[in-house]
Motif scaffolding. Structure first.
Motif, PDB file in Angstrom:
ATOM      1  N   MET A 124       0.834  -1.185   0.000  1.00  0.00           N
ATOM      2  CA  MET A 124       0.000   0.000   0.000  1.00  0.00           C
ATOM      3  C   MET A 124       0.879   1.249   0.000  1.00  0.00           C
ATOM      4  SD  MET A 124      -3.069   1.042   2.584  1.00  0.00           S
ATOM      5  CE  MET A 124      -4.184  -0.119   1.806  1.00  0.00           C
ATOM      6  N   LYS A 125       0.471   2.245  -0.746  1.00  0.00           N
ATOM      7  CA  LYS A 125       1.238   3.483  -0.836  1.00  0.00           C
ATOM      8  C   LYS A 125       1.163   4.249   0.486  1.00  0.00           C
ATOM      9  CE  LYS A 125      -0.549   6.723  -3.377  1.00  0.00           C
ATOM     10  NZ  LYS A 125      -1.173   7.379  -4.542  1.00  0.00           N
ATOM     11  N   THR A 126       1.956   5.273   0.614  1.00  0.00           N
ATOM     12  CA  THR A 126       1.898   6.131   1.794  1.00  0.00           C
ATOM     13  C   THR A 126       0.976   7.310   1.517  1.00  0.00           C
ATOM     14  OG1 THR A 126       3.882   7.286   1.017  1.00  0.00           O
ATOM     15  CG2 THR A 126       4.194   5.494   2.591  1.00  0.00           C
ATOM     16  N   PHE A 127       0.408   7.852   2.585  1.00  0.00           N
ATOM     17  CA  PHE A 127      -0.551   8.954   2.470  1.00  0.00           C
ATOM     18  C   PHE A 127      -0.125  10.103   3.370  1.00  0.00           C
ATOM     19  CE2 PHE A 127      -2.910   4.968   1.811  1.00  0.00           C
ATOM     20  CZ  PHE A 127      -3.435   5.191   0.547  1.00  0.00           C
ATOM     21  N   HIS A 128      -0.597  11.297   3.015  1.00  0.00           N
ATOM     22  CA  HIS A 128      -0.278  12.489   3.794  1.00  0.00           C
ATOM     23  C   HIS A 128      -1.509  13.373   3.938  1.00  0.00           C
ATOM     24  CE1 HIS A 128       3.609  11.151   2.168  1.00  0.00           C
ATOM     25  NE2 HIS A 128       4.135  11.652   3.277  1.00  0.00           N
ATOM     26  N   CYS A 129      -1.561  14.088   5.048  1.00  0.00           N
ATOM     27  CA  CYS A 129      -2.623  15.068   5.263  1.00  0.00           C
ATOM     28  C   CYS A 129      -2.421  16.226   4.291  1.00  0.00           C
ATOM     29  CB  CYS A 129      -2.583  15.563   6.708  1.00  0.00           C
ATOM     30  SG  CYS A 129      -3.691  16.963   7.035  1.00  0.00           S
ATOM     31  N   PRO A 149     -12.384   6.776  -2.964  1.00  0.00           N
ATOM     32  CA  PRO A 149     -12.092   5.719  -3.937  1.00  0.00           C
ATOM     33  C   PRO A 149     -11.778   6.257  -5.332  1.00  0.00           C
ATOM     34  CG  PRO A 149     -13.992   5.133  -2.596  1.00  0.00           C
ATOM     35  CD  PRO A 149     -13.659   6.551  -2.261  1.00  0.00           C
ATOM     36  N   GLU A 150     -12.432   7.320  -5.727  1.00  0.00           N
ATOM     37  CA  GLU A 150     -12.201   7.909  -7.051  1.00  0.00           C
ATOM     38  C   GLU A 150     -10.755   8.352  -7.224  1.00  0.00           C
ATOM     39  OE1 GLU A 150     -13.666  11.855  -9.550  1.00  0.00           O
ATOM     40  OE2 GLU A 150     -14.838  11.144  -7.836  1.00  0.00           O
ATOM     41  N   PHE A 151     -10.166   8.879  -6.155  1.00  0.00           N
ATOM     42  CA  PHE A 151      -8.775   9.352  -6.208  1.00  0.00           C
ATOM     43  C   PHE A 151      -7.784   8.256  -5.842  1.00  0.00           C
ATOM     44  CE2 PHE A 151     -10.547  13.579  -4.337  1.00  0.00           C
ATOM     45  CZ  PHE A 151     -11.251  13.812  -5.503  1.00  0.00           C
ATOM     46  N   LYS A 152      -8.279   7.225  -5.147  1.00  0.00           N
ATOM     47  CA  LYS A 152      -7.412   6.210  -4.535  1.00  0.00           C
ATOM     48  C   LYS A 152      -6.450   6.867  -3.548  1.00  0.00           C
ATOM     49  CE  LYS A 152      -7.510   3.244  -8.660  1.00  0.00           C
ATOM     50  NZ  LYS A 152      -8.274   4.184  -9.490  1.00  0.00           N
ATOM     51  N   GLU A 153      -6.950   7.852  -2.834  1.00  0.00           N
ATOM     52  CA  GLU A 153      -6.141   8.661  -1.930  1.00  0.00           C
ATOM     53  C   GLU A 153      -6.906   8.968  -0.649  1.00  0.00           C
ATOM     54  OE1 GLU A 153      -3.146   9.991  -2.024  1.00  0.00           O
ATOM     55  OE2 GLU A 153      -2.456   9.810  -4.088  1.00  0.00           O
ATOM     56  N   ILE A 154      -6.147   9.150   0.443  1.00  0.00           N
ATOM     57  CA  ILE A 154      -6.694   9.743   1.652  1.00  0.00           C
ATOM     58  C   ILE A 154      -6.712  11.257   1.453  1.00  0.00           C
ATOM     59  CG2 ILE A 154      -6.260  10.214   4.093  1.00  0.00           C
ATOM     60  CD1 ILE A 154      -7.283   7.441   3.724  1.00  0.00           C
ATOM     61  N   SER A 155      -7.831  11.872   1.762  1.00  0.00           N
ATOM     62  CA  SER A 155      -7.949  13.324   1.630  1.00  0.00           C
ATOM     63  C   SER A 155      -8.256  13.940   2.983  1.00  0.00           C
ATOM     64  CB  SER A 155      -9.071  13.678   0.644  1.00  0.00           C
ATOM     65  OG  SER A 155      -9.331  15.078   0.638  1.00  0.00           O
ATOM     66  N   ALA A 156      -7.741  15.152   3.214  1.00  0.00           N
ATOM     67  CA  ALA A 156      -8.170  15.953   4.351  1.00  0.00           C
ATOM     68  C   ALA A 156      -9.414  16.727   3.925  1.00  0.00           C
ATOM     69  CB  ALA A 156      -7.063  16.909   4.781  1.00  0.00           C
ATOM     70  N   PHE A 180      -2.201   7.291   7.928  1.00  0.00           N
ATOM     71  CA  PHE A 180      -2.403   5.911   7.528  1.00  0.00           C
ATOM     72  C   PHE A 180      -3.756   5.722   6.849  1.00  0.00           C
ATOM     73  CE2 PHE A 180       0.713   5.691  10.949  1.00  0.00           C
ATOM     74  CZ  PHE A 180       1.677   4.848  10.387  1.00  0.00           C
ATOM     75  N   PHE A 181      -3.878   4.611   6.168  1.00  0.00           N
ATOM     76  CA  PHE A 181      -5.074   4.283   5.400  1.00  0.00           C
ATOM     77  C   PHE A 181      -6.329   4.260   6.274  1.00  0.00           C
ATOM     78  CE2 PHE A 181      -7.690   0.828   3.341  1.00  0.00           C
ATOM     79  CZ  PHE A 181      -8.026   1.521   2.186  1.00  0.00           C
TER      80      PHE A 181
END
Length: 371
Positions: free
Chosen positions: A1-6, A31-38, A14-15
């Motif tokens: 799994m990739k890393t995520f940032h605020c 899910p559309e971005f495949k990213e964690i978003s603030a 984290f995921f």
């Protein structure tokens, strides 16, 4: 799994996070971005994404995020859905009036979302019953009947049943020790059962069927008889020469599911190592080195294996320094690697647009053991 940032303060997150530990921004997976978003409040039940891909778009929390707090996925504000794509796949949740089941439900959903993230990263379609009523993917999270009826974790034409007890760490460790298993995790169960689902979708009745039988055996053998024989006599003494686990010896279906799950273990761990920029550069030349990590989506199978063995050496060494059991308690014999290669080929055949560099096969004398 990739890393995520605020997106508000760039703190590593984290995921599973729902808030940034540094700036307290609400977080959610899109899910559309495949990213964690603030996110920042936008009035009512809507939230404005701070992710660059979001461009200020509005979202709502999945109902299981807003109400039950067992999810952290977001839904576009304009969507008629109340549940996110992951939660929509769960048909039956545990009885929440039973103490502990709310926590177990959270753990089940957590593992399921990690599974779905990996499948999406591999380009694998996981259709639900809303689009495929007969064989679409669906989950039941059930518990044993107090009267004595046991829930069996398993797969049946897209329906994956998980015994809630597997989310209880103490029970799972007890079963692992009773079964003599070196490894038993909730995520591992999900990866194994989804392997059965993809056998039905990708192998059975497809061009891969005969190559599968040549490598794994004939799946038309009586499954119930094979299962009974396994539990009566156990695995052959030399099972490690051909199988990734003792349970894989039961039947070709189980061999496939165990090998499939193991491939997902490898892919997700390597993907995380790539995201973290891990390298191994020991002082002595006889130690395993890992100076270049190729992103898993661009790596040939042999490149994955060349990256995997040094990484498992480091993982096990770190665990031993902490007084823990090996993180990777497996030995991969050449035939097991061939089976993993087959899984790799099947998955990549589902992604015809993916160009993978060709490399020579690992020689038979290459090390196949993770110490």
């Amino acid at each position: 799994m990739k890393t995520f940032h605020c997106n508000r303060c760039q703190q590593h997150v984290f995921f599973e996070n729902i808030n940034c530990g540094a700036c307290a921004a609400m977080l959610g997976y899109v899910p559309e971005f495949k990213e964690i978003s603030a996110f920042e409040p936008a009035g009512g039940v809507t939230w404005r994404s701070l992710h660059p891909q979001g461009e200020g778009r509005l979202f709502r929390q999945c109902q299981n995020y807003a109400v039950a707090n067992v999810c952290n996925w977001m839904i576009p504000a304009e969507s008629p859905d109340t549940l996110c794509p992951a939660c929509k796949l769960t048909r039956t949740i545990p009885n929440l009036s039973v103490p502990g089941n709310a926590q177990y439900w959270y753990r089940l959903e957590h593992a399921k979302r990690r599974l779905l993230y990996t499948l999406e990263s591999l380009g694998l379609q996981a259709e639900g019953r809303d689009t495929d009523p007969e064989n679409g993917l669906q989950f039941d999270f059930l518990q044993d009947d107090p009267g004595g009826e046991k829930v069996l974790t398993g797969h049946d034409r897209g329906l994956i049943t998980m015994n809630v007890a597997e989310a209880d760490d103490a029970i799972r460790v007890k079963v692992r020790e009773e079964m003599g298993e070196p490894y038993r995790t909730l995520l591992g169960h999900f990866r194994h059962e989804i392997g059965h689902y993809y056998f039905d979708r990708l192998i059975q009745g497809q061009a891969w069927e005969e190559p599968f039988r040549a490598l794994f055996g004939d799946e038309r053998a009586d499954y119930e008889a094979a299962l009974q024989a396994h539990y009566q006599a156990g695995a052959p003494l030399d099972w490690e020469t051909s199988f990734v686990s003792a349970y894989a010896t039961t039947h070709p279906w189980e061999d496939w599911a165990e090998t499939w799950a193991h491939y997902l273990h490898i892919i997700d761990t390597l993907d995380t190592a790539v995201g973290c920029g891990m390298k191994l550069m020991p002082d002595t030349p006889n130690e395993p080195t890992l100076t270049t990590l190729t992103p898993v989506e661009n790596a040939s199978f042999d490149r994955l294996m060349k990256q995997w063995f040094p990484l498992t050496y480091a993982l096990n060494s770190l665990n031993r320094s902490l007084g823990l059991a090996d993180a990777y308690p497996f030995t991969l014999a050449p035939k097991v690697i061939d089976k993993l290669r087959f899984v790799h080929r099947v998955i990549h055949a589902e992604r015809p647009s993916l160009t993978v560099p060709s490399e020579p096969r690992l020689p038979e004398s290459a090390p196949h053991v993770a110490v």
